[in-house]
Design a protein around this motif. Structure first.
Motif, mmCIF file in Angstrom:
data_model
loop_
_atom_site.group_PDB
_atom_site.id
_atom_site.type_symbol
_atom_site.label_atom_id
_atom_site.label_comp_id
_atom_site.label_asym_id
_atom_site.label_seq_id
_atom_site.Cartn_x
_atom_site.Cartn_y
_atom_site.Cartn_z
ATOM 1 N N PHE A 284 -8.888 -4.108 0.025
ATOM 2 C CA PHE A 284 -9.369 -4.266 -1.331
ATOM 3 C C PHE A 284 -10.813 -4.833 -1.273
ATOM 4 O O PHE A 284 -11.239 -5.461 -0.073
ATOM 5 N N GLY A 285 -11.600 -4.267 -2.239
ATOM 6 C CA GLY A 285 -13.148 -4.981 -2.260
ATOM 7 C C GLY A 285 -13.598 -4.458 -0.967
ATOM 8 O O GLY A 285 -13.743 -3.257 -0.593
ATOM 9 N N LEU A 286 -14.195 -5.219 -0.300
ATOM 10 C CA LEU A 286 -15.229 -5.227 0.829
ATOM 11 C C LEU A 286 -14.334 -5.616 2.036
ATOM 12 O O LEU A 286 -14.953 -5.649 3.202
ATOM 13 N N SER A 287 -12.998 -5.717 2.146
ATOM 14 C CA SER A 287 -12.318 -5.797 3.319
ATOM 15 C C SER A 287 -11.907 -4.476 3.820
ATOM 16 O O SER A 287 -11.858 -3.475 3.286
ATOM 17 N N THR A 288 -11.775 -4.487 5.139
ATOM 18 C CA THR A 288 -11.376 -3.379 5.984
ATOM 19 C C THR A 288 -9.970 -3.126 5.652
ATOM 20 O O THR A 288 -9.210 -3.871 5.501
ATOM 21 N N GLY A 289 -9.578 -1.979 6.383
ATOM 22 C CA GLY A 289 -8.041 -1.292 6.514
ATOM 23 C C GLY A 289 -7.578 -0.993 5.307
ATOM 24 O O GLY A 289 -8.151 -0.748 4.152
ATOM 25 N N SER A 290 -6.104 -0.887 5.238
ATOM 26 C CA SER A 290 -5.446 -0.383 4.011
ATOM 27 C C SER A 290 -4.205 -1.328 3.956
ATOM 28 O O SER A 290 -3.708 -1.731 4.632
ATOM 29 N N PRO A 291 -3.821 -1.621 2.655
ATOM 30 C CA PRO A 291 -2.702 -2.472 2.493
ATOM 31 C C PRO A 291 -1.420 -2.020 2.911
ATOM 32 O O PRO A 291 -0.948 -0.840 2.516
ATOM 33 N N THR A 292 -0.632 -2.933 3.436
ATOM 34 C CA THR A 292 0.976 -2.570 3.548
ATOM 35 C C THR A 292 1.504 -4.082 3.488
ATOM 36 O O THR A 292 0.708 -5.113 3.511
ATOM 37 N N GLU A 293 3.001 -4.278 3.380
ATOM 38 C CA GLU A 293 3.643 -5.338 3.306
ATOM 39 C C GLU A 293 3.053 -6.368 4.578
ATOM 40 O O GLU A 293 2.676 -7.374 4.465
ATOM 41 N N GLN A 294 3.290 -5.672 5.629
ATOM 42 C CA GLN A 294 3.150 -6.548 6.718
ATOM 43 C C GLN A 294 1.620 -6.948 7.013
ATOM 44 O O GLN A 294 1.387 -8.057 7.341
ATOM 45 N N GLY A 295 0.699 -5.954 6.503
ATOM 46 C CA GLY A 295 -0.731 -6.242 6.722
ATOM 47 C C GLY A 295 -0.899 -7.319 6.054
ATOM 48 O O GLY A 295 -1.797 -8.229 6.312
ATOM 49 N N LEU A 296 -0.402 -7.254 4.728
ATOM 50 C CA LEU A 296 -0.860 -8.375 3.834
ATOM 51 C C LEU A 296 -0.425 -10.101 4.148
ATOM 52 O O LEU A 296 -1.133 -10.777 4.063
ATOM 53 N N ILE A 297 0.800 -9.849 4.804
ATOM 54 C CA ILE A 297 1.270 -11.007 5.506
ATOM 55 C C ILE A 297 0.182 -11.671 6.646
ATOM 56 O O ILE A 297 0.093 -12.620 6.713
ATOM 57 N N LEU A 298 -0.191 -10.788 7.390
ATOM 58 C CA LEU A 298 -1.304 -10.960 8.279
ATOM 59 C C LEU A 298 -2.421 -11.461 7.994
ATOM 60 O O LEU A 298 -2.998 -12.486 8.339
ATOM 61 N N ASP A 299 -3.078 -10.911 6.573
ATOM 62 C CA ASP A 299 -3.948 -11.287 5.683
ATOM 63 C C ASP A 299 -4.064 -12.995 5.516
ATOM 64 O O ASP A 299 -4.749 -13.917 5.706
ATOM 65 N N ALA A 300 -2.622 -13.383 5.038
ATOM 66 C CA ALA A 300 -2.577 -14.503 4.439
ATOM 67 C C ALA A 300 -2.380 -15.572 5.699
ATOM 68 O O ALA A 300 -2.729 -16.609 5.530
ATOM 69 N N ARG A 301 -1.940 -14.994 6.951
ATOM 70 C CA ARG A 301 -1.658 -16.057 8.076
ATOM 71 C C ARG A 301 -3.257 -16.381 8.444
ATOM 72 O O ARG A 301 -3.655 -17.374 8.740
ATOM 73 N N LYS B 150 18.415 6.547 -5.172
ATOM 74 C CA LYS B 150 17.687 7.161 -4.111
ATOM 75 C C LYS B 150 16.187 6.989 -4.162
ATOM 76 O O LYS B 150 15.635 6.841 -3.088
ATOM 77 N N ILE B 151 15.635 6.819 -5.331
ATOM 78 C CA ILE B 151 14.150 6.703 -5.504
ATOM 79 C C ILE B 151 13.966 5.259 -5.129
ATOM 80 O O ILE B 151 12.928 5.023 -4.187
ATOM 81 N N ILE B 152 14.832 4.129 -5.249
ATOM 82 C CA ILE B 152 14.524 2.821 -4.823
ATOM 83 C C ILE B 152 14.359 2.849 -3.582
ATOM 84 O O ILE B 152 13.604 1.989 -2.676
ATOM 85 N N SER B 153 15.217 3.492 -2.802
ATOM 86 C CA SER B 153 15.438 3.534 -1.366
ATOM 87 C C SER B 153 14.162 4.033 -0.693
ATOM 88 O O SER B 153 14.033 3.633 0.675
ATOM 89 N N ARG B 154 13.469 4.663 -1.223
ATOM 90 C CA ARG B 154 12.148 5.125 -0.742
ATOM 91 C C ARG B 154 10.932 4.228 -0.871
ATOM 92 O O ARG B 154 9.885 4.678 -0.555
ATOM 93 N N ILE B 155 11.200 3.188 -1.649
ATOM 94 C CA ILE B 155 9.934 2.154 -1.383
ATOM 95 C C ILE B 155 10.051 1.563 -0.172
ATOM 96 O O ILE B 155 10.919 0.891 0.416
ATOM 97 N N VAL B 156 8.708 1.865 0.209
ATOM 98 C CA VAL B 156 8.523 1.331 1.743
ATOM 99 C C VAL B 156 7.995 -0.144 1.696
ATOM 100 O O VAL B 156 8.427 -0.696 2.792
ATOM 101 N N ASP B 157 7.380 -1.006 0.831
ATOM 102 C CA ASP B 157 7.333 -2.243 0.923
ATOM 103 C C ASP B 157 8.317 -2.885 -0.108
ATOM 104 O O ASP B 157 8.033 -2.667 -1.093
ATOM 105 N N LYS B 158 9.069 -3.660 0.425
ATOM 106 C CA LYS B 158 10.248 -4.235 -0.249
ATOM 107 C C LYS B 158 9.651 -5.536 -0.964
ATOM 108 O O LYS B 158 10.214 -6.045 -2.125
ATOM 109 N N TRP B 159 9.039 -6.492 -0.397
ATOM 110 C CA TRP B 159 8.365 -7.658 -1.094
ATOM 111 C C TRP B 159 9.583 -8.666 -1.573
ATOM 112 O O TRP B 159 9.646 -8.978 -2.825
ATOM 113 N N PRO B 160 10.680 -8.847 -0.524
ATOM 114 C CA PRO B 160 11.915 -9.366 -1.151
ATOM 115 C C PRO B 160 11.660 -11.110 -1.350
ATOM 116 O O PRO B 160 12.185 -11.759 -0.612
ATOM 117 N N SER B 161 10.886 -11.631 -2.255
ATOM 118 C CA SER B 161 10.535 -12.661 -2.646
ATOM 119 C C SER B 161 11.700 -13.910 -2.754
ATOM 120 O O SER B 161 11.997 -14.864 -2.332
#
Length: 470
Positions: free
Chosen positions: A172-189, A303-314
């Protein structure tokens, strides 16, 4: 010819939209394209020079009230961040703050490579009364787009003690990398670790505030730091229990919290229970359905739902969070805020999150859930373990439904926001307290998906979490 044309026109009228929709479904099944659509991180205004986030004064901030600086993650990404001083504190130290010369810094006149050299940082670190809001924004745009600057103003104007740290996630913006669920959790950490280890702010003076997508980030972060064990935290594993690809880098392995943190509060605004659940009924702008048409064919939707790669099970993460807090007798302050006229994420998603949080309390009372996550039943065969797990799930679900039916109404206060008592003007505030755990749900009639973030509701929730209210 006339007969052929009579069939061709209706066939095209039906076939073309169906074909386009089928193509859309095929494309979003590709993880790269799916993440591009979900996070929308490339939809921003950085190409327009006036939207350079290194010049915060363009969004109404005082000179040097905001410090743009870099944060570094455990997997070596660089995040773009803002530290925003409370306005009252800025006014008291205006001369020293404004005198800082940032004209020679990188990034066009405001970016500071080492924030620890600034007066701003010293005012945060050295004040024993300082409070810090870790702000996790929604998808699309960057740190200064949409309602974000207005919400920063709202948060830093209500008290001279409340600072804000906002980040742009990877990609996002001027940050490096590409977003994934695990990546955003590391960002928050990275944000939490900077706040607690660099700025030396204890967790009890920190609020995790998430909006939209940011609520999923905040919920995952809370479970990461507040749960008793690695297995309970479960934040660096996906919904199906698989671990993320670490690429051989041991520096950012799943965090084991030997002493769980107790944040001042966790505030989720316009949240959703999980990404698959939300998308199954989601409509762009409230009227362009995404997966909703597939509800007529449940097998295809599955079938379509099962292909969602980032689940975010809040909802599941809140269950683990409240169960852990109740079991250990730790303090937990969770607030859910949603507008009933939210056209983006329906407010019934908030009910699912509330239910998930209460489910954790019930599990703690019944003593179920923890033993399977920590492997205490590993001696039993898989079939027997699965049978027991399903029986416990049914028992817990029955208890949760019964408890909510009997008790939620008693714990709810109804208010009408207009002069006339109409259903469209009704607000609900539910306060559910159990030991040291407090779950508060606020459903307001107006505010849509974004506007609640700079209405008085969110700043007042922050004030309440910090214990600064009169």
């Amino acid at each position: 010819m006339t007969s052929s044309a009579a069939y061709l026109v209706p066939a095209l009228a039906v076939g073309v939209p169906v074909g386009i929709y089928a193509l859309f479904l095929g494309l979003v099944s590709i993880p790269y394209i799916q993440r591009f659509a979900v996070y929308s991180h490339k939809i921003n205004t950085l190409w327009w020079p006036p939207h350079n986030p290194n010049r915060p004064e363009r969004w109404g901030f005082a000179k040097n009230q905001v410090t743009p600086f870099p944060l570094h993650t455990l997997d070596h990404q660089t995040l773009y961040a803002w530290h925003i001083l409370p306005l009252g504190l800025y006014i008291r130290h205006e001369s020293a703050l404004a005198a800082q010369d940032r004209s020679s810094t990188d990034g066009g006149g405001g970016f500071v490579p080492d924030i620890t050299t600034t007066v701003n940082f010293q005012l945060l670190r050295d004040d024993p009364e300082a409070r810090l809001v870790l702000y996790f924004h929604g998808n699309a745009g960057h740190i200064t787009q949409s309602i974000r600057p207005r919400s920063f103003h709202a948060l830093t104007s209500v008290s001279s003690k409340i600072h804000v740290l906002a980040i742009d996630y990877r990609g996002f913006g001027l940050s490096t990398g590409s977003p994934t669920e695990q990546g955003l959790i590391l960002d928050a950490r990275a944000a939490v670790d900077w706040a607690t280890q660099v700025a030396c702010i204890p967790p009890e003076r920190i609020v995790l505030l998430g909006h939209s997508l940011g609520t999923a980030v905040a919920a995952a972060t809370a479970a990461e730091y507040c749960c008793t064990s690695e297995a309970e935290a479960g934040c660096c594993s996906s919904d199906d229990g698989t671990e993320p690809n670490r690429d051989g880098d041991d520096d950012h392995e799943t965090r084991v919290t030997t002493k769980p943190m107790e944040f001042a509060g966790i505030i989720l605004v316009a949240a959703f229970s999980s990404l698959p659940t939300m998308l199954s009924g989601y409509a762009i702008a409230g009227w362009i359905p995404v997966l909703r048409p597939l509800s007529y064919w449940p097998w295809l939707l599955g079938k379509i739902i099962s292909r969602i790669v980032d689940k975010w099970p809040s909802a599941e993460r809140l269950t683990r969070l409240t169960r852990s807090a109740k079991t250990a007798g730790r303090r937990l302050n969770l607030t859910l805020i949603h507008a009933r006229d939210d056209w983006d994420i329906p407010y019934h998603e908030d009910d699912e999150l509330f239910k998930g949080a209460v489910r954790g309390l019930v599990q703690a009372d019944l003593g179920v859930g923890n033993e399977y996550e920590t492997g205490e039943q590993e001696n039993e065969d898989d079939d027997e373990r699965e049978r027991i797990r399903r029986e416990e799930e049914r028992e817990v679900e029955s208890c949760v439904e019964s408890l909510l039916e009997k008790e939620k109404g008693k714990k709810t206060v109804e208010r009408w926001m207009g002069d006339v008592k109409k259903e469209s003007e009704r607000a609900f505030v539910t306060t559910w307290e159990d030991g040291e755990v407090c779950i508060r749900q606020e459903l307001w009639p107006h505010g849509g998906h974004n506007h609640l973030m700079y209405y008085a509701l969110v700043p007042m929730a922050v004030i309440r979490a910090f214990g600064l209210a009169d």
